[in-house]
Scaffold this active site. Sequence first.
Site: not given
Length: 645
Positions: A50, A98, A101, A123
């Site tokens: 992210a 991310g 993911e 995270e």
Amino acid sequence: MTFDMPGKSANVLTDEVWVDLSRALDRLESKPPAGVILVSAKPTIYVAGADLVKISNTLDWSDDEIIRFCEEGRAIMSRFSRLLSVSVAAVHGVCVGGGMELTLWCDHRIASDDRKTLFGLPEVKLGLVPGWAGTVRLPRLIGLQEAIDLVTTGNLIDAKRAKELGIVTCVGPQSEMIDRAVQIINDELASRAFLKKRQAMLGAVTDMPHDLDALRQRFQQQIDSNREIDSSAPSIVLQHMIDTAGVDQQAACHNESLAMAKVYGSIENQGLLHYFFLDERSKKVRSDYGEVQPPRIERIGIIGAGLMGCQIAKLALTAGYQVTLFDADQNKLHREFAALATGKNGQNIRVADSFKTFADADLVIEAIVEKLTIKRQLFEQLCQVVGPEIFLATNTSTIPVSDIATAVPNPARLVGLHFCCPVEPLRLVEVIRGQQSSQTIVNVAIDVVRAMRKTPIVVGDHPGFVVNRLLCPVFNQALEMLTHGIPLSQMDASFREFGFAAGPLEMIDFIGVDTIMYAGETFLRTLPELVSLNPILPALVKRGRLGRKSNLGFYRYESFDSVARIDRELDPILDRYQKEPLSLDNDQILDRLLEPMIAAGRAVLADGVVDDSRDVDLCSVLGTTFPAVRGGLLHWADELRRAGS
Ligand code: NAI
């Protein structure tokens, strides 16, 4: 499909990237190829995750905004799992958060066997939880226990481990990845097996352990005992993963958004993000020789085989330097030499019979007793023997380098190198630029510190520099409270509860009671308003209670590394210096300890020791163990002030 953010070393999921990704998916959906292979054009980072700048700019988002942020990301990523094409993420380099993911929404992941290739969902280390289905798709891919372990620790794993866990289908040379991906796509198209796997991912976790509560308790214990992560995010994500193991993907994703809303923008998240950026910023401290050829540093001399000298020697050996060790105490020297010689690269250490042995050194680091006259004397003697080209450093913890430099002909080659104790866990090394230190010696110091895998920070030449300027007032306050009858264990416990690795008196025992006493003398001479004359330290030193190094200080120890035990024989010593008794609760104790630390942090800025409050924050975390989750000393103090106003 190639990820390649222009002008950046890492691919990050910024708003622009989401738009691009979405457009690319439009094209794939309108004209589906047989397969899609996702690669990165970056040499070391696949997708870093992210956009943390965006997150730190939106910490005040409402729950609805946070939930939408998660849903929108998933809506885009999930399109890979519905493509008519087979999707393969071909991962070379770091694939985390991310980024990981995103790959979890693909039909397959394959990995290069390069050391740089790492997977993980870190995270929680930022006080966050994965929000784009990492907590949902991972357990459905590799099973609940392994997924919880990865998510709640935030640990990164290499390609081999990712293969063992079933995250990646195969591992091989980077050059063969496209061929392997094509082969996988062809196999899948022939067997259609990927469609079944896609279906399975939509349901609940299969292979559910029958006693979910026992599993939760086991992981909760693991979380509670993990000192590395000091936020509520791991517990929150654990509960969420247990709660949603039995429901379908969609419901689990909704719950993931709710878990994210609980942690996003929390004080812990703010502190950890602040610290993350401090750490990134510290990586930019690099030597800069301009046009000049950097000097070769291969042989390091260390004078003083005490607590610090030996730890520095160990670091130097591990970093691959040739080390020469000297101490005035021959017995100690040979004892410590024997211990170091059996450690890593032990064949690279020798003892010096006299300073003449340092004639072939490239850099000599002094780590003897913290007394100005003795340090000056040593440098005078050393410089009579070694050539003027040899670089010199002092590990003084409080004495200004410029005061020592008066004993050094050609003082431009002298720098301060303040390692923190204990050296192994404490990453910070202050590089002290004396008034006459040349840029070359500062560069050399930075390079040596980097080679030793520590974090250098260049600071100004003021008594105590940053770390001890912050710590000594705390120690002073703790000693003062001792004379008012506040139990040392209560003080230490309240400091640890706040998040420090050790309490003030435990820290003094680590550093050395004598060393802190001498440091206090330097402050009394140079910054008398900072500390007061306290009789306890001299009383302990007189009795040989020097801290861990003598197995006896404020506490009693079996050996240097053993647990601290209360020692009742300390009581009569302290009794002699008792003033009127005070009774304080833990919060009052903390206030008394932290207020002077904050004042010292502000003074360090005012005096120009460093010129950015982020440097104070970094030093507080990496040099004093101020909890990273609070973002650093001044960040925390400013937040408190804001909250109070
Ligand atoms: P230490 O007392 O454990 O060791 C000092 C060593 O120097 C002893 O082995 C002693 O025999 C030797 N020595 C004394 N005078 C000498 C001389 N003239 N020539 C050769 N050897 C001599 O002390 P420690 O803790 O290792 O401290 C050394 C230096 O590092 C001090 O300047 C201290 O302020 C600094 N420092 C200490 C830290 C700590 O936590 N202990 C942290 C960072 C810096």
